[in-house]
Design an enzyme around this catalytic site. Structure first.
Site, PDB file in Angstrom:
ATOM      1  N   PRO A  87       0.818  -1.220   0.000  1.00  0.00           N
ATOM      2  CA  PRO A  87       0.000   0.000   0.000  1.00  0.00           C
ATOM      3  C   PRO A  87       0.853   1.273   0.000  1.00  0.00           C
ATOM      4  CG  PRO A  87      -0.602  -1.471   1.822  1.00  0.00           C
ATOM      5  CD  PRO A  87       0.633  -2.020   1.207  1.00  0.00           C
ATOM      6  N   ARG A 151      -3.231  -8.791 -20.117  1.00  0.00           N
ATOM      7  CA  ARG A 151      -4.265  -8.595 -21.131  1.00  0.00           C
ATOM      8  C   ARG A 151      -3.902  -7.565 -22.199  1.00  0.00           C
ATOM      9  NH1 ARG A 151      -7.638  -4.383 -20.445  1.00  0.00           N
ATOM     10  NH2 ARG A 151      -9.469  -5.317 -21.398  1.00  0.00           N
TER      11      ARG A 151
HETATM   12 CL1  6GU Z   1      -0.091  -3.952  -3.102  1.00  0.00          CL
HETATM   13  N1  6GU Z   1      -0.887  -4.729  -0.744  1.00  0.00           N
HETATM   14  C1  6GU Z   1      -1.697  -4.673   0.316  1.00  0.00           C
HETATM   15  N2  6GU Z   1      -1.450  -5.495   1.343  1.00  0.00           N
HETATM   16  N3  6GU Z   1      -2.718  -3.850   0.401  1.00  0.00           N
HETATM   17  C2  6GU Z   1      -2.928  -3.055  -0.641  1.00  0.00           C
HETATM   18  C3  6GU Z   1      -2.138  -3.064  -1.783  1.00  0.00           C
HETATM   19  C4  6GU Z   1      -1.107  -3.917  -1.789  1.00  0.00           C
HETATM   20  N4  6GU Z   1      -2.593  -2.136  -2.645  1.00  0.00           N
HETATM   21  C5  6GU Z   1      -3.649  -1.594  -2.057  1.00  0.00           C
HETATM   22  N5  6GU Z   1      -3.855  -2.122  -0.849  1.00  0.00           N
END
Ligand code: 6GU
Length: 230
Positions: A87, A151
């Site tokens: 995130p 895709r």
């Molecule tokens: Cl890449 N990982 C996690 N754990 N949560 C997320 C994410 C990634 N992208 C948005 N939320």
């Protein structure tokens, strides 16, 4: 393209790689997916891959050793584009999907727990997030990335399934679509789509795209207006 995924939960990918367009792309050798369970690379007796954070704090931190060992076990890892999904990363977009679809070899690390040992980042090129929300782990995010990239690899989707009119390619959401029957429970297909007048149909499609985008994605609508110098 070859994609190696470093994950503690390789089984999460099973349905994803064995169904539909992903399965077909793999069968046709347009993309190769290799799942690496980095727990198998830990030096720890108890197969641990995480530990308590130095300095204290909540949650566990992914250790650098198992990730590093798993990474360097991948043939050609030096030349691969190495991505962490988290995130904390930059947001994945359609533009990014097109850029990444030209890369020969991508390695994706799926994180878990509270975070990564910061030194893991030294071995990767950048971090990618799939949006402003938090998931329990990076696996779904990795699948989103892989799906979005695959895709748009030439030949994965045939010309008549074309993705060139997709939402986001021109900063607009797509117009509505209809198929048979012409009437369902009294709901009719718009007349304009039935008359074969292509100019009118295209005008209708653009008007509907604009209407929808303005309503639900004012940010995209603004970008479109600016791009069209209006
Ligand atoms: Cl890449 N990982 C996690 N754990 N949560 C997320 C994410 C990634 N992208 C948005 N939320």
């Amino acid at each position: 393209m070859r994609i190696d995924v470093l994950t503690l939960f390789p089984n999460m990918f099973q349905g994803f790689i064995t169904e539909s367009i992903m399965a077909r792309a793999i069968k046709n050798n347009l993309v190769e997916i290799n799942l690496v369970d980095f727990r198998e690379f830990t030096d720890s007796k108890h197969k641990k891959v995480d530990d308590y954070p130095f300095g204290g704090g909540a949650g566990m931190v992914l250790s650098v050793q198992p990730v590093h060992s798993a990474l360097i076990s991948i043939k050609g890892y030096q030349d691969a584009l190495k991505i962490i999904v988290s995130p904390q990363g930059e947001t994945f977009t359609q533009k990014k999907a097109y850029e990444l679809s030209n890369v020969k070899h991508i390695i994706i690390l799926c994180g878990h727990y509270e975070g990564y040992d910061e030194r893991i980042r030294d071995y990767f090129d950048y971090e990618v997030s799939i949006g402003d929300y938090v998931l329990t782990g990076g696996e779904l995010a990795a699948m989103v990335l892989i799906d979005g990239i695959t895709r748009v690899i030439p030949e994965v989707i045939s010309k008549d399934e074309s993705h060139i009119n997709d939402s986001f390619n021109n900063d607009l959401l797509e117009h509505p679509h209809y198929t048979r029957p012409r009437v369902f429970e009294g709901k009719e297909v718009p007349e304009v789509l039935l008359n074969g007048h292509h100019k009118l149909i295209n005008e209708w499609k653009l008007a509907k795209s604009l209407e929808k985008t303005k309503k639900v994605r004012p940010d995209l609508y603004k970008k479109y207006r600016e791009g069209n110098n209006e």
